[in-house]
Structures are given as C-alpha cells and as structure tokens.
Design a protein around this motif. Structure first.
Motif, PDB file in Angstrom:
ATOM      1  N   ALA A  87      85.851  -7.050  48.832  1.00  0.00           N
ATOM      2  CA  ALA A  87      86.065  -8.472  48.513  1.00  0.00           C
ATOM      3  C   ALA A  87      86.611  -8.630  47.094  1.00  0.00           C
ATOM      4  CB  ALA A  87      84.761  -9.250  48.680  1.00  0.00           C
ATOM      5  N   VAL A  88      86.068  -7.862  46.152  1.00  0.00           N
ATOM      6  CA  VAL A  88      86.568  -7.955  44.768  1.00  0.00           C
ATOM      7  C   VAL A  88      88.024  -7.495  44.727  1.00  0.00           C
ATOM      8  CG1 VAL A  88      86.287  -7.152  42.395  1.00  0.00           C
ATOM      9  CG2 VAL A  88      84.259  -7.656  43.776  1.00  0.00           C
ATOM     10  N   LEU A  89      88.339  -6.471  45.520  1.00  0.00           N
ATOM     11  CA  LEU A  89      89.728  -5.976  45.557  1.00  0.00           C
ATOM     12  C   LEU A  89      90.699  -7.024  46.103  1.00  0.00           C
ATOM     13  CD1 LEU A  89      89.566  -2.217  46.606  1.00  0.00           C
ATOM     14  CD2 LEU A  89      90.686  -3.180  44.582  1.00  0.00           C
ATOM     15  N   ALA A  90      90.175  -7.961  46.914  1.00  0.00           N
ATOM     16  CA  ALA A  90      91.036  -9.030  47.420  1.00  0.00           C
ATOM     17  C   ALA A  90      91.573  -9.884  46.268  1.00  0.00           C
ATOM     18  CB  ALA A  90      90.265  -9.906  48.413  1.00  0.00           C
ATOM     19  N   ALA A  91      90.854  -9.839  45.134  1.00  0.00           N
ATOM     20  CA  ALA A  91      91.300 -10.598  43.947  1.00  0.00           C
ATOM     21  C   ALA A  91      92.167  -9.724  43.042  1.00  0.00           C
ATOM     22  CB  ALA A  91      90.081 -11.115  43.187  1.00  0.00           C
ATOM     23  N   ARG A  92      92.778  -8.700  43.633  1.00  0.00           N
ATOM     24  CA  ARG A  92      93.586  -7.715  42.897  1.00  0.00           C
ATOM     25  C   ARG A  92      94.551  -8.374  41.906  1.00  0.00           C
ATOM     26  NH1 ARG A  92      94.845  -5.421  47.225  1.00  0.00           N
ATOM     27  NH2 ARG A  92      93.559  -3.560  47.296  1.00  0.00           N
ATOM     28  N   ASP A  93      95.258  -9.411  42.366  1.00  0.00           N
ATOM     29  CA  ASP A  93      96.253 -10.067  41.505  1.00  0.00           C
ATOM     30  C   ASP A  93      95.633 -10.577  40.214  1.00  0.00           C
ATOM     31  OD1 ASP A  93      98.011  -9.547  43.456  1.00  0.00           O
ATOM     32  OD2 ASP A  93      98.211 -11.624  44.182  1.00  0.00           O
ATOM     33  N   ALA A  94      94.436 -11.140  40.344  1.00  0.00           N
ATOM     34  CA  ALA A  94      93.761 -11.675  39.157  1.00  0.00           C
ATOM     35  C   ALA A  94      93.322 -10.535  38.245  1.00  0.00           C
ATOM     36  CB  ALA A  94      92.556 -12.510  39.571  1.00  0.00           C
ATOM     37  N   LEU A  95      92.941  -9.390  38.850  1.00  0.00           N
ATOM     38  CA  LEU A  95      92.457  -8.256  38.052  1.00  0.00           C
ATOM     39  C   LEU A  95      93.588  -7.597  37.267  1.00  0.00           C
ATOM     40  CD1 LEU A  95      90.098  -6.620  40.708  1.00  0.00           C
ATOM     41  CD2 LEU A  95      89.484  -8.207  38.882  1.00  0.00           C
ATOM     42  N   LEU A  96      94.834  -7.811  37.722  1.00  0.00           N
ATOM     43  CA  LEU A  96      95.979  -7.208  37.027  1.00  0.00           C
ATOM     44  C   LEU A  96      96.163  -7.784  35.635  1.00  0.00           C
ATOM     45  CD1 LEU A  96      98.598  -6.896  39.932  1.00  0.00           C
ATOM     46  CD2 LEU A  96      97.290  -5.069  38.805  1.00  0.00           C
ATOM     47  N   LYS A  97      95.849  -9.085  35.505  1.00  0.00           N
ATOM     48  CA  LYS A  97      95.920  -9.697  34.171  1.00  0.00           C
ATOM     49  C   LYS A  97      94.679  -9.272  33.400  1.00  0.00           C
ATOM     50  CE  LYS A  97      97.612 -13.545  36.544  1.00  0.00           C
ATOM     51  NZ  LYS A  97      96.956 -14.722  37.116  1.00  0.00           N
ATOM     52  N   PRO A  98      94.843  -8.745  32.203  1.00  0.00           N
ATOM     53  CA  PRO A  98      93.694  -8.169  31.519  1.00  0.00           C
ATOM     54  C   PRO A  98      92.636  -9.210  31.127  1.00  0.00           C
ATOM     55  CG  PRO A  98      95.629  -8.166  30.098  1.00  0.00           C
ATOM     56  CD  PRO A  98      96.082  -8.651  31.423  1.00  0.00           C
ATOM     57  N   ALA A  99      91.367  -8.843  31.308  1.00  0.00           N
ATOM     58  CA  ALA A  99      90.245  -9.662  30.826  1.00  0.00           C
ATOM     59  C   ALA A  99      89.245  -8.700  30.218  1.00  0.00           C
ATOM     60  CB  ALA A  99      89.611 -10.418  31.988  1.00  0.00           C
ATOM     61  N   ASP A 100      88.642  -9.076  29.092  1.00  0.00           N
ATOM     62  CA  ASP A 100      87.645  -8.200  28.455  1.00  0.00           C
ATOM     63  C   ASP A 100      86.433  -8.044  29.368  1.00  0.00           C
ATOM     64  OD1 ASP A 100      89.263  -8.156  26.150  1.00  0.00           O
ATOM     65  OD2 ASP A 100      88.418 -10.066  25.506  1.00  0.00           O
ATOM     66  N   HIS A 101      86.008  -9.172  29.925  1.00  0.00           N
ATOM     67  CA  HIS A 101      84.841  -9.157  30.806  1.00  0.00           C
ATOM     68  C   HIS A 101      85.237  -9.647  32.187  1.00  0.00           C
ATOM     69  CE1 HIS A 101      81.959  -9.977  27.157  1.00  0.00           C
ATOM     70  NE2 HIS A 101      82.604  -8.836  27.055  1.00  0.00           N
ATOM     71  N   VAL A 102      84.833  -8.932  33.209  1.00  0.00           N
ATOM     72  CA  VAL A 102      84.969  -9.456  34.568  1.00  0.00           C
ATOM     73  C   VAL A 102      83.551  -9.656  35.104  1.00  0.00           C
ATOM     74  CG1 VAL A 102      85.801  -9.054  36.907  1.00  0.00           C
ATOM     75  CG2 VAL A 102      87.168  -8.290  34.954  1.00  0.00           C
ATOM     76  N   LEU A 103      83.264 -10.877  35.535  1.00  0.00           N
ATOM     77  CA  LEU A 103      81.965 -11.168  36.136  1.00  0.00           C
ATOM     78  C   LEU A 103      82.150 -11.250  37.636  1.00  0.00           C
ATOM     79  CD1 LEU A 103      80.857 -14.179  33.885  1.00  0.00           C
ATOM     80  CD2 LEU A 103      80.145 -11.781  33.666  1.00  0.00           C
ATOM     81  N   VAL A 104      81.229 -10.675  38.385  1.00  0.00           N
ATOM     82  CA  VAL A 104      81.239 -10.870  39.832  1.00  0.00           C
ATOM     83  C   VAL A 104      79.988 -11.658  40.185  1.00  0.00           C
ATOM     84  CG1 VAL A 104      81.222  -9.783  42.094  1.00  0.00           C
ATOM     85  CG2 VAL A 104      82.492  -8.722  40.206  1.00  0.00           C
ATOM     86  N   LEU A 105      80.182 -12.800  40.816  1.00  0.00           N
ATOM     87  CA  LEU A 105      79.056 -13.641  41.241  1.00  0.00           C
ATOM     88  C   LEU A 105      79.167 -13.878  42.740  1.00  0.00           C
ATOM     89  CD1 LEU A 105      80.158 -15.632  38.346  1.00  0.00           C
ATOM     90  CD2 LEU A 105      77.690 -15.562  38.535  1.00  0.00           C
ATOM     91  N   TYR A 106      78.026 -14.134  43.379  1.00  0.00           N
ATOM     92  CA  TYR A 106      78.012 -14.406  44.806  1.00  0.00           C
ATOM     93  C   TYR A 106      77.918 -15.917  45.043  1.00  0.00           C
ATOM     94  CZ  TYR A 106      77.081  -9.414  45.594  1.00  0.00           C
ATOM     95  OH  TYR A 106      77.161  -8.049  45.639  1.00  0.00           O
ATOM     96  N   GLY A 107      78.765 -16.394  45.941  1.00  0.00           N
ATOM     97  CA  GLY A 107      78.805 -17.827  46.228  1.00  0.00           C
ATOM     98  C   GLY A 107      77.548 -18.371  46.881  1.00  0.00           C
ATOM     99  N   ASP A 108      76.671 -17.479  47.355  1.00  0.00           N
ATOM    100  CA  ASP A 108      75.467 -17.961  48.051  1.00  0.00           C
ATOM    101  C   ASP A 108      74.212 -17.808  47.192  1.00  0.00           C
ATOM    102  OD1 ASP A 108      75.095 -15.229  48.122  1.00  0.00           O
ATOM    103  OD2 ASP A 108      74.765 -15.091  50.284  1.00  0.00           O
ATOM    104  N   THR A 109      74.399 -17.707  45.875  1.00  0.00           N
ATOM    105  CA  THR A 109      73.271 -17.533  44.959  1.00  0.00           C
ATOM    106  C   THR A 109      73.387 -18.588  43.855  1.00  0.00           C
ATOM    107  OG1 THR A 109      73.462 -15.177  45.468  1.00  0.00           O
ATOM    108  CG2 THR A 109      72.039 -15.750  43.633  1.00  0.00           C
ATOM    109  N   PRO A 110      73.038 -19.850  44.177  1.00  0.00           N
ATOM    110  CA  PRO A 110      73.438 -20.958  43.298  1.00  0.00           C
ATOM    111  C   PRO A 110      72.512 -21.263  42.122  1.00  0.00           C
ATOM    112  CG  PRO A 110      72.483 -21.823  45.318  1.00  0.00           C
ATOM    113  CD  PRO A 110      72.482 -20.332  45.453  1.00  0.00           C
ATOM    114  N   LEU A 111      71.365 -20.598  42.021  1.00  0.00           N
ATOM    115  CA  LEU A 111      70.419 -20.992  40.967  1.00  0.00           C
ATOM    116  C   LEU A 111      70.540 -20.178  39.684  1.00  0.00           C
ATOM    117  CD1 LEU A 111      67.173 -21.651  43.048  1.00  0.00           C
ATOM    118  CD2 LEU A 111      68.804 -23.320  42.170  1.00  0.00           C
TER     119      LEU A 111
END
Ligand code: UD1
Ligand code: MG
Length: 450
Positions: A87-111
């Motif tokens: 699923a994270v790899l599906a965001a490949r295009d976004a990962l190509l642009k450099p970011a110092d920090h990449v956060l991965v969060l789950y959409g079903d964990t809202p608190l």
C-alpha cells in the motif's frame, strides 16, 4: 516542532468487510467526522506538509470526499490489496519527491494524538532512522508484537507469525511508523511476502533496517489512543473514547457538565467559560457556545452559535444557521433554523423560526410559525426589534414586521406590518347571548327522545 519536511502517507484501502456497510470503512464518522479526516487532521497538526492517501480501487466516495475536504491531499490507488508495504508503494510518486520524514498512518485508527506523532518525529530529528509508535496492550491479541533489545526495536512479528514467547509480549504495534525519507525506497524494495498471510508487511521494514545498520526506536503512548476500527463494536468503542476525551476537555476548559456521561460532543464543538450544559444534550457538528450561556436538558444543537448569556432549552432544537444572540432565550419545543435571533429576544414555547431574523428584545409568542417553504422555494421572515408577536401567529413568508410592531394572537400574517403598527389577521369574534344554552337543551331533548 520539527522543522523537517514531512510527508504523511495514510493507508485507507481497507475493504472494511467486517463493518457490513455500503459505506467505505474510513468514511464512518467518529464524533460526526469521517475517521479518515481525524487521521488527516492529526497528520497536519503533527506538521506534515504533504498528505498522500492510499485508497482502494473503486473507492469513488472516498475520492470525492477528499476532493472536497482535503483538496491538497494526493490520492493513490492500490489496485490489489497485497499488504501494508504494498500500500505504501502505491504512493510511489509521492515518495519520489524527497521528504526528511515520512509518516505512515492507518485510516482506521482515528484517536492518535498529534503530540504523540510529534514525539515520534522528534526521535527522527534526534537521529533515529525508523520509529514505531507502540503501546502496552491489556490484551495484545491481533496486534503485531514489538521485539526490543534495550532501547532498540529489533523487529515486529505479526500475531499469525509469532511463536508462544513472542505472543507473550504485550508491547504492541500501533501501525504508525516514521521513517527518514531517504531510506524508505530501499527498505520497501527489500520487503518480501514470505509470511502466514502472503502479504507485503510494512512491519518487516524494521528487520530490514536493523540489517542495514540503521537506528530504530519505539515511542509509546496510551492504548486508548491506538484502538483500530475493523467492526461496528470497535467503532462504538472508539466513539466512547472520543466522547470521554471531549467531556474531559470541556470540563478542563471551564464548562460545567452536570452529568458529563450524558452529553455528546461533535469533533469541533467549542464551549466558552462558565457555560453550563445540563443532562442529555447532543451537539452536532459546527456548534460554538460562548461564555456563560446555558444549554438546558434534552436540547439538540447543530451548526449553531449561542452568544454569551443566552439560555437554550430545555427541549430546544437549533439547526444549521441558528445564531442566537447574547442573553436571548430559546425555550421548550422551539426549533430555530437559519435564523439570527437578536440580543435579549425570547422565543420561549412551541415555535418554528426558520429563514428569519428576529431583532433585539422581540418576544415571539407561543406557537408562532414562520411559513418559510411554499413547496418549492424558501422565503424569509424579517422581524424588527422590540416586536411583540402574539401567540399562535402564522407568518407567511416573505414578510416583514417593522420595529415595535404587534401581531394579534392567532393571526395569519401575509402582508408586511409597518413599525409600531398592530396587525390583526383573524376573523372577528361573534358572541350570541343564550345560544349556548339553547344548543345544549336541543341536544339533550334529542337524546331523551331516543
Ligand atoms: C496492522 C499491523 C500490525 C498492527 C495493527 C495495528 C501490518 C502488517 N500489521 O495489522 O502490526 O499491530 O495494524 O492496528 O502492518 N491497508 C491497505 N492496503 C493493504 C493492507 C492494509 O491500505 O493492502 C490498510 C488498511 O486499510 C488499514 C491498515 O492498512 O487502514 C492496516 O491494515 P490491516 O489489514 O487492518 O492490518 P492489521 O492486521 O490490523
Ligand atoms: Mg487493522
């Protein structure tokens, strides 16, 4: 707060089959807001300057929702559900642009709280390459277990792949991970699917990172912040946790809740100081109550503002666009919609005021109705200040009552009433002496003759 550039990738491609719902899981509301929006706003509050959301194929509703509420978020489609790393790899295009920090969060964990995510980012700033948010679970069943050696996180083992000693570990994986951006593509590349579910697990990134000599760490938070939603029972549990938090925040902010456990808040309810909320009050989205106002028992408010010192209820309903002025009173069985009620005005009993304005200190009698809808169009009722609307007045909009006007009780008002005028819109009363007795005698005679 960390000044590093930060990309948040929110995984929302869950099927949500256990919800048994036509609505995608991440669209189910918690405190009136889709759970996905809670996660996005946490990501923003934690300083993410770019948002990427991974949705499933055909999740058009989620896409349309994001276009409205988070137009800056990039949307990626995970065509097949092959695991969290996939699923994270599906965001490949976004990962190509450099970011110092990449956060991965789950959409079903809202608190998840922004401050917890910020603590995770601080660890990245302090030199960690990969940080996982974890918690001590009362019952860790179903969660990935965090295997540590001192401060260091060694690997995450999914429940299905864990042996008995690993299952005994109570330190559980929340699913939230922060990675130094430049390492991520390489880590994702190295993840395989040789596990019980045959999925590409993002959690395997830890073991790969350790193998590469990268620094890994765990940041912990309270279990209640990390409850995930897979079914309706968990949805209800998360709602209850949210409400407990909102009640505590209202009390800490200087509001009195007579029976806190009976008051239901929306995600965005704002209460001023010395507001009193009586038992069994429900706040829908978009409500602000200013200092010293009272919301009395069994009232329902949504999309409304209540100014200082106003009294609402008991048993009142404020619908979207209700703007209740300072010291105004809205009483029992009164519904107000899209209407401005001026300072000190009173609508105390059994009325409907919609698409209207009521001036300062006007008094709206019991049973007054604004007839705002002709079946096709909505029309406006304008009531000046110091107006006295007699009981059971029917105001057929569009209509205007000037300052200081009166309407006689029981009137149907179809024409404008000038300032200080008195309007009668009812049949004149006739009184016939003795006619009552005559009628009764006739009826009794008929009964006796049967
Ligand atoms: C996951 C973690 C587990 C953790 C738990 C916390 C993995 C492998 N396991 O397990 O360690 O304790 O969360 O709740 O990550 N998703 C996609 N595409 C996919 C698979 C998942 O978008 O192909 C999304 C889901 O919508 C969900 C999230 O990723 O929002 C987590 O997936 P889920 O299948 O619920 O993982 P868990 O088994 O709960
Ligand atoms: Mg889950």
């Amino acid at each position: 707060m960390s000044s590093s550039a930060c990309l948040a990738v929110v995984l929302a491609a869950g099927e949500g089959t256990r919800m048994r719902s036509a609505l995608p899981k991440v669209m189910h509301p918690v405190a009136g807001l889709p759970m996905l929006d809670h996660v996005l706003s946490t990501a923003r509050a934690a300083g993410a300057d770019r948002l990427s959301v991974v949705i499933g194929a055909g999740a058009d509703l989620v896409r349309a929702h994001l276009a409205r509420t988070a137009p800056d978020a990039e949307i990626h489609v995970q065509a097949e559900r092959l695991g969290t790393a996939h699923a994270v790899l599906a965001a490949r295009d976004a990962l190509l642009k450099p970011a110092d920090h990449v956060l991965v969060l789950y959409g079903d964990t809202p608190l998840v709280r922004p401050e917890t995510v910020r603590a995770l980012r601080e660890r990245l700033d302090d030199g960690a390459d990969l940080v996982v948010l974890g918690f001590e679970a009362a019952d860790p069943t179903g969660y990935g277990r965090l295997v540590t050696e001192g401060e260091r996180l060694v690997r995450i083992v999914e429940e299905k792949d864990a042996d008995a000693p690993t299952r005994a570990i109570r330190l559980a994986n929340s699913g939230i991970m922060g990675i130094r951006g430049r390492h991520l593509p390489d880590l994702l590349e190295a993840i395989g699917n040789a596990n019980a579910k045959g999925e590409y697990y993002l959690t395997d990134a830890v073991e790969v990172a350790v193998g590469r000599g990268l620094a890994t760490a765990v940041v912990t938070g309270p279990e209640a912040d990390f409850v995930g939603i897979n079914d309706r029972a968990q949805l209800a549990a998360v709602e209850a946790l949210f409400q407990a938090r909102a009640r505590a925040a209202a009390l800490a902010g200087g509001a009195t809740l007579v029976a806190p456990e009976t008051v239901f808040f929306s995600h965005d309810t704002r209460l001023g100081r010395d507001v009193t909320v009586e038992p069994n009050v429900v706040f829908g989205p978009g409500v602000a109550v200013r200092d010293g106002a009272q919301i009395r028992a069994f009232s329902h408010l949504e999309g409304a503002t209540v100014e200082a010192g106003a009294i609402i209820g008991p048993y009142a309903r404020l619908r979207p666009g209700a703007a209740i002025g300072p010291e105004a009173h809205i009483g029992n069985f009164v519904e107000v919609k899209n209407a401005v009620v001026g300072p000190g005005a009173k609508i105390n009993h059994l009325s409907y005021v919609g698409d209207a304005s009521v001036g300062a200190k006007s008094n709206i009698g019991a049973g007054t109705i604004t007839c705002n809808y002709d079946g096709v169009f909505k029309h406006t009722t304008t009531i000046g200040s110091g107006v006295f609307v007699g009981s059971h007045t029917t105001l057929v909009a569009p209509v205007t009552l000037g300052d200081g006007a009166f309407t006689a009780a029981g009137s149907v008002i179809t024409d404008d009433v000038p300032a200080d005028a008195m309007a009668f819109g009812r049949a004149r009363q006739a009184v016939k002496d003795g006619a009552g007795k005559a009628k009764r005698d006739a009826l009794l005679a008929r009964k006796a003759g049967r």
